[in-house]
Write an enzyme that holds these catalytic residues in place. Sequence first.
Site, PDB file in Angstrom:
ATOM      1  N   ASP A 627       0.854  -1.177   0.000  1.00  0.00           N
ATOM      2  CA  ASP A 627       0.000   0.000   0.000  1.00  0.00           C
ATOM      3  C   ASP A 627       0.897   1.237   0.000  1.00  0.00           C
ATOM      4  OD1 ASP A 627      -2.316   1.582   0.290  1.00  0.00           O
ATOM      5  OD2 ASP A 627      -2.027   1.661   2.449  1.00  0.00           O
ATOM      6  N   THR A 629      -0.284   4.910   1.205  1.00  0.00           N
ATOM      7  CA  THR A 629      -0.530   5.823   2.312  1.00  0.00           C
ATOM      8  C   THR A 629      -0.399   5.101   3.643  1.00  0.00           C
ATOM      9  OG1 THR A 629      -2.081   7.001   0.901  1.00  0.00           O
ATOM     10  CG2 THR A 629      -2.153   7.482   3.262  1.00  0.00           C
ATOM     11  N   LYS A 825      -8.041  20.332 -12.258  1.00  0.00           N
ATOM     12  CA  LYS A 825      -6.666  20.289 -11.767  1.00  0.00           C
ATOM     13  C   LYS A 825      -6.172  21.664 -11.314  1.00  0.00           C
ATOM     14  CE  LYS A 825      -5.172  16.233 -14.378  1.00  0.00           C
ATOM     15  NZ  LYS A 825      -4.175  15.672 -15.302  1.00  0.00           N
ATOM     16  N   ASP A1199      -6.647  -2.660   3.162  1.00  0.00           N
ATOM     17  CA  ASP A1199      -5.578  -3.589   2.783  1.00  0.00           C
ATOM     18  C   ASP A1199      -5.821  -5.004   3.298  1.00  0.00           C
ATOM     19  OD1 ASP A1199      -4.070  -1.452   1.624  1.00  0.00           O
ATOM     20  OD2 ASP A1199      -3.472  -0.857   3.636  1.00  0.00           O
TER      21      ASP A1199
END
Length: 1560
Positions: A627, A629, A825, A1199
């Site tokens: 993962d 973060t 953006k 996860d």
Amino acid sequence: MRLPLGAMSNYDDDPEHAETSRQRYLPLHPGFRHEDARVSEEPRDPSGRWPRRTNTDNSPHRVRFSDDIPFGDERRGIDASIHPTADSRMDSNDPSQAHASSSKSAGNRGEWRHDEYRSDTRIEKGKSRGLFDYGKNSQDTDDTGRDGSLRLDNYRAWVNRQRKRARGPRARLEESFNNYYQKWIIEGLLRQRPLPPSRDGRHIPVSAGDARKTPLTDERSGKHYISNFIRSSRYSKWSFVPKQLYFQFSKLANFYFLVIAILQLIPGLSTTGSYTTLIPLLIFVSISMAKEGYDDYRRYVLDKTENLAPAWVLDPDGTVEKAPAKAKNVVVGLTNKRRTKRREEEEGMTELQDIGGHQEKSMWAAIQWQDLRVGDVVRLRRDDNVPADIIILHATGHNGVAYIETMALDGETNLKSKQACSLLAKCCDTIENLRNCGAEVVSEDPNADLYNFEGRVTVNGETRPLTMSDVVYRGSTLRNTDEVIGLVINTGEECKIRMNANKDARAKAPKMQGLLNRIVILLVLVVLTLTIGCMGGYYLWKNAYERHAQYLDNAGVPFAHIWFGFIIAFNTLIPLSLYVSLEIIKIGQFFLLDDVEMYDSESNTPMVVNTTTILENLGQVNYVFSDKTGTLTENKMRFRKLSVAGAAWLHDMDIKRDQQEKGAHTSKGRMGTQNRQVDDEPGVNIISERDEPIETPLINNQRQPDSTWSGAQSAQNAPIPKTEALLDYIRHNPNTTFSKKARQFLLCVALCHTCLPEVKEDGELAFQAASPDELALVQAARDLGYLLVDRPTHSIKLEFQSPEGELVSESYEVLDVIEFSSKRKRMSIIIRMPDGKVCVFCKGADNVMISRLRNALLAKQKATSVERRASKRKSVEIERAMSRLSSTYSPRNSINLSRRGSMFRRSSRRISTEINRRSAVSDDLDTWLTRRETMNLDDTAGYEDGVNTTRQSIALSPVSIAGGDEAYDGLVDEFIAGDDGAIFERCFQHIGEFASEGLRTLLFAYRYISIEEYDEWKKVYRAATTSLVDRQQRIEEAAEIIERDFDLAGASAIEDKLQQGVPETIEKLRRANIKVWMLTGDKRETAINIAHSARLAKPFSELYILDATTDELQEKITSTLIDVGRGSVAHSVLVVDGHTLGVIEKDESLKIMFYDLAVRIDSVICCRASPSQKAGLVQAIRETVPSSLTLAIGDGSNDIAMIQASHVGIGISGREGLQAARVADYSIAQFRFLQRLLLVHGRWMYLRTAKYILATFWKELVFYIIQAQYQHWNGYTGTSIYESWSLTVFNALFTSLPVILLGIFEKDLQAETLLAVPELYTFGQRSEAFNVKMYLGWMLSGAVDTIVIFMMVWGFFKDILFTENNSLFPFGQLAFTVAVILINVKILILECHHKTAITFGGFTLSIVGWFIWNFFIGGVYPINFGPYIVRGSFVHEFGNKLGWWATAGATIAAVLAFELGVTALQRIYFPRDQHLWQEIEREGGVAEVFKEHAAEEGRAMATPAGEQQHDIDDESEQQRPLSPVLSEGSSGRNRFNDLYIPPSAAQQNRTAPGGIGTAV
């Protein structure tokens, strides 16, 4: 041919045949011959349909596809035939298309950003293609085109064959079995039928408290909705016994003994008793089941912390008060425990005020999470975790907006704004309105899609849609919002996050178990062979002797008794205690895993082992799925660099602050409890970075002390000045052009955001931000003198220092805010300045901002120029990287260990390897490898990585700037500050360089507009924001009107701070031949930035982006595979998003092609992936590469599915909570601990387990085959040569300690060596310690040993005088004595490399214990007549005879001479890598040998101890190719290829230029 150290076989090779050149999954048509002489000597496959493998250090699976074309003359026909088609399809204005082009050489990670600026950019990239091909002829001739088409047709044919194989008889058989199992077992027997879809979703009335009185009914099942109880444990109380029985007896040894136990129960068959196998088997299986049960019970206990967490529900009728007192007391206790003083004061109070507020306090009741029901109305407070999927009814934020953190759900760090539907917001603003609203919510059926939601709400006949903005999922956290009221729509296992979890996770088994099962089958065949042989011998003996012996008349034995009797007699060749002793070993290994080097002092978190079943798998990992973060990053954004008016500046004021906080936290942790419990409140360890205390703003320009910072410097070692110097310059020169532009940039940073300041209870100022990026910008503005002190409605109040040095407080009116979106953006804010002017501030990605600048044409030209130079520089980097790769395995001037006089001429005194718990060897090797990869790659000035590119925080060496005007000479160029063209060029160059360091860049711009222009635009914008049709599109169109003609203010670079040691760990894993994939729910740009920071992607890496929205996937995958398979890419990275992955999964051909490509790529980045997609990727690799072993590591609940789907699951006890840590197999506090866990402990545990298994089988064969040989001398009657009491305790008392101690304490190499040379990890990947070849070698050795033992013992006893005791007992005891001593010597002396006092104690205890046992049975054995006369025999009969002892000594000496001879031959002529490194460790240590080798090669000079050491000449160093340490075990060649270790950074700083010195 033997692969070099660190290279691995093709991904589907059998571990025991990992060196084969014929590959199974390489479909393209090459028939190519490697330029290496050794490879070219191999016979070519006559079919010509199988490619050869070209192994490199970066990509062990890389394959080159050609038709016997030498490497230098290789043509690119298929590339030319595919890529022009793909390029012609691409829109030149689409940066993602340009970035995805796999055939073009790009400058750096920012290449795609400027691809739209000029049409000639693609021409330049096309020119750079020649550099990428390294001089290859690229002309597209007709022959090449036909050749490429042929290969493409071959690949498509292979895909079709794979698809047919997937639909073959085996697949159909499995499908039929699964269908029958589902129908008859799951649905029929267990009554677990799948629920049909509802008619139009689940209808949930918004009614206060009704769901508490009468639970709602699920239309699909006709029963109540499921509870909110969740279970991450593998077993329930009903499934544990049947699942564990299946799991235990899937071990063939256990099943074999079960069959033997059943046979023993049949009367008349067993000669060894009826229960001698059954009872021990039941005990051993029960022990294993109890251990598994205990491990799973711990997961269940940890689940209870979440299930019992308190939640507040609206209960106006007091139904909760009527609940049983016990349950209520539990909830109240938990609530009181977790309630803060502020919560106690606010308890029961809510914004939903009604008349009679004293009654409202009783309307909210605390219940456990597991008791929540669909239809409950719940209340959440700030920082509360969401207990179930809810629809927002009311929020107290500005305009009814609630900010939700979904980091634990999808990995995204930005807060998401959620808002109640306008219909619900009107009718749910008070308790009374909520009770009388009569609304009905219709929600979709539970599903696993995290990114889409469909529903509707009806109030008084009016219906509105519900979207993702209205729903909040379990696993989220409420941030920056005081209170939210929500309606529960999904509970428990039907919540989105639980739907993404891996259901029915299977018990994990070690990879060794497969081979162990095959060995058990082989031993069963050996037992059957011995039985057949002995039975045949009996019938021969019967015909030759028995029928002629009168005393044996009518004594014939039935066939069944002979057959089963010998099977039972020889069943001990498979040791009954194999698995139980293995469990004991793993318990010992469990305690040894309590390594202080894997303890995190900052969080007071040790390494935690949740299961010991798969410890050995840690030494055989091929793939790591990580993962992002919280696993690779700390989720702490830091403003790191800025570019303003053509000058770049470094900002590191936060580092000292972080160090102070770390020190305070560490000291606080030491004062706290030492035993950190894992069963904390869900999310209780999440520390909101948005609540970080704010220090006094830097308005007095006080320079902070120099901070420690390791990062990148320019190629000329020109450091970037710090922002302290920037502030000093502005203070001393307030009216220059540069100073004015710098102040304007700082004002942009301080105003262009949506952050809110908040005064905490202790008086400190904290910021609340919707994203950590904005928080970093506001904190940087504070550090640079612009402090946000207040943000009342529609205004911003700043404090800063005026040019005259006075503290000024100004208020800026906020007219409008145009929010950021992933499509735009950018974000803009329109401010009325204190002087009355209206200014538009805008920040955004450079590729969208450049076209909106006032001088856009000039900006585009400068961007293209910068891009062209970056592209050329990258081409040179790629060429040099490929040159290094090609020289890595070129044998040059190899050093043979026979040169002892030169290599080991120094004293063998060891150098201490423990310096501050870190090996100096490892440090120097890291420095050497980093320098080796980055040396001399760029000859141009810029902010390129220097010697050490490692960064946990991208920081430069401190630069001290003294006062006075002369101190600023060279720092600021006022001429450039007034030239727009020069500013554009410098700024775009800085952006590219910042991006190459993994920083997240933003451009800031501004423009002043007239009041009339703003009023005219405001009308358009107001109409857009109030539109009921296409509101978002109209807002974006209105924004386009005002977001133009900007003046460039500058650029910022924000660091997503990596955890300590992440780049070094990933680099070592790569060297260990472990592929690292990053699977994240975050957006693509962020994932790519982190990949570069963490070294998953290198500066010269080729990024291949698969995007289903813009690419033709089949052509793109095929062309990418050709590029990668050709071997012309130095380092390849594949980027794919969750949407594209979903498209690929639906097409079987695309799926086959994608995974065929993925396993050849060096690294894969999967962004926007849901938890189920993460688990699917892991499972797909397990199926695509069956021989591989996968490891998943993560820290959040998103996860869990990935962790459960992998062979090994690692949980990080990090910022996202402890959900992953409690369900994982192992838990660590930091990603960096993974290198020690795998490279050191993983290898040791794999080696220990392997040696234990081999030694156990060896000792059983040595001991019991003596029994088989004796059958020839007793008429094959089954008479035992050993006395029964001694035979019973053989394993338990005399030979169990040797194998157990070997399995617990063995270490073949030191930890420092394993960390310094990660390539040694391939030892486990190639299954070198335990494979069929090793097993047969041990068994052959045991067969020779047992024959020698029996023949020498029999030779002594057959000629013994009749005056001595020549009965069976002394004969058997002699063989027994020799076997016990030999087994202990062989295992604990010869095979055990790491000898300790414990191993010597076990050796002594086993042998002395055997002789004590002889005295014991000689004294207590009953006096009777029979073949074994035991009483007093050892003391009075044979124990005092010299011949008996001499025979024992001679036999032991003969066997040991054979064993030592075999070992000597192996180490001299067939050495393995570990043998060479053991020799190095004995002769002075790794560092000493590296230093002497460097001196011997002429690149360093050994100096006497204590003398000053100097640097090596850079030119000679860089011109010399470098290679890792190799060994040729199979061919007898062992060498070190040009290995050089450079001096450490500290030594380089101390030495004079041009000096030479030792490498360490």
